[in-house]
Write a protein that holds these residues in place. Sequence first.
Motif, PDB file in Angstrom:
ATOM      1  N   PHE A   8       0.315  -1.094  -0.012  1.00  0.00           N
ATOM      2  CA  PHE A   8       0.118   0.419  -0.104  1.00  0.00           C
ATOM      3  C   PHE A   8       0.870   1.197  -0.138  1.00  0.00           C
ATOM      4  O   PHE A   8       1.383   0.761   0.465  1.00  0.00           O
ATOM      5  N   TYR A   9       0.799   2.507  -0.789  1.00  0.00           N
ATOM      6  CA  TYR A   9       0.725   3.944  -0.406  1.00  0.00           C
ATOM      7  C   TYR A   9       0.747   4.096   0.802  1.00  0.00           C
ATOM      8  O   TYR A   9      -0.812   4.528   0.974  1.00  0.00           O
ATOM      9  N   LYS A  10       1.045   5.468   0.918  1.00  0.00           N
ATOM     10  CA  LYS A  10       0.578   6.263   2.441  1.00  0.00           C
ATOM     11  C   LYS A  10       1.444   7.387   1.806  1.00  0.00           C
ATOM     12  O   LYS A  10       2.404   6.917   1.396  1.00  0.00           O
ATOM     13  N   ALA A  25      -8.310  15.522   7.522  1.00  0.00           N
ATOM     14  CA  ALA A  25      -9.235  14.757   7.950  1.00  0.00           C
ATOM     15  C   ALA A  25      -9.592  14.470   9.298  1.00  0.00           C
ATOM     16  O   ALA A  25      -8.099  14.261  10.117  1.00  0.00           O
ATOM     17  N   LEU A  26     -10.693  13.708   9.189  1.00  0.00           N
ATOM     18  CA  LEU A  26     -10.419  13.036  10.938  1.00  0.00           C
ATOM     19  C   LEU A  26     -10.629  11.519  10.844  1.00  0.00           C
ATOM     20  O   LEU A  26     -11.439  11.382  10.012  1.00  0.00           O
ATOM     21  N   ARG A  27     -10.014  10.934  11.853  1.00  0.00           N
ATOM     22  CA  ARG A  27     -10.452   9.418  11.733  1.00  0.00           C
ATOM     23  C   ARG A  27     -10.680   9.057  13.651  1.00  0.00           C
ATOM     24  O   ARG A  27      -9.564   9.719  14.464  1.00  0.00           O
ATOM     25  N   PHE A  69      -5.382  -3.204  -1.838  1.00  0.00           N
ATOM     26  CA  PHE A  69      -5.280  -3.607  -0.031  1.00  0.00           C
ATOM     27  C   PHE A  69      -6.589  -4.087   0.369  1.00  0.00           C
ATOM     28  O   PHE A  69      -6.470  -4.492   1.568  1.00  0.00           O
ATOM     29  N   ILE A  70      -7.520  -2.039   0.740  1.00  0.00           N
ATOM     30  CA  ILE A  70      -8.645  -2.581   1.190  1.00  0.00           C
ATOM     31  C   ILE A  70      -9.384  -3.643   1.082  1.00  0.00           C
ATOM     32  O   ILE A  70      -9.821  -4.323   2.025  1.00  0.00           O
ATOM     33  N   ALA A  71      -9.611  -4.681  -0.301  1.00  0.00           N
ATOM     34  CA  ALA A  71     -10.272  -5.193  -0.413  1.00  0.00           C
ATOM     35  C   ALA A  71      -9.628  -6.887  -0.220  1.00  0.00           C
ATOM     36  O   ALA A  71     -10.179  -7.561   0.495  1.00  0.00           O
ATOM     37  N   ILE A  90      -7.448   3.215   3.559  1.00  0.00           N
ATOM     38  CA  ILE A  90      -8.751   3.779   3.158  1.00  0.00           C
ATOM     39  C   ILE A  90      -8.684   5.527   3.143  1.00  0.00           C
ATOM     40  O   ILE A  90      -8.576   6.518   2.472  1.00  0.00           O
ATOM     41  N   ARG A  91      -8.113   6.363   4.558  1.00  0.00           N
ATOM     42  CA  ARG A  91      -8.037   7.695   4.487  1.00  0.00           C
ATOM     43  C   ARG A  91      -7.023   8.208   3.576  1.00  0.00           C
ATOM     44  O   ARG A  91      -7.573   9.181   2.931  1.00  0.00           O
TER      45      ARG A  91
END
Length: 187
Positions: free
Chosen positions: A45-47, A86-88, A146-148, A163-164
């Motif tokens: 995944f990427y961030k 963005a709030l998590r 990745f999410i899937a 997801i964020r």
Amino acid sequence: MKQLFTIDAKDYDHSWPKSYRPSVRGIIIKEDNLISLIYSQKYHFYKLPGGGIEEGESHLETLIREVDEETGLTVIPDSIQEFGEALRIQKSSTLKDTIFVQQNFYYICQTTGQIHSQHLDQDEQEADFILKTVSLDEAIAANQAFIANCQGTPTKCKEEMVIRECRILELLRDNQSAPQTTSTSNK
């Protein structure tokens, strides 16, 4: 700073205490719609580079430090522009019966282009993070995959964070004319 969205897992009891962890993240856009990101070679995944604000540290100081540590790139301070927040909110993965609340402040910035050594913490080393410059579509596709793959797993395998990041990347792709705000306040 403009509120972009909230991700609320609603996997907690509202009576629990809250643990706050604000963070700052850098958006490093390159030519030809490419973006510099951190890629997990282990999890795929990427961030966006960034992390928690330390005691007494401003947003800009955190941004410069975190981009340096995670990418080995040096931020050009005069290039920094607010993008949004963005709030998590979710059940804490480390504190029993606690709500984890993370404000993520995103800033568009440029770097000098010279790359030096990364200074990764143990979790970042374990994820095998490297710096990659890719298209927004490539990063989004990898994060969606990745999410899937995470759905239905007991640990959610960092799913909310990815997801964020995916939502931020989609906003960038869908709105190529990012805000031109020049404010550099230390919220």
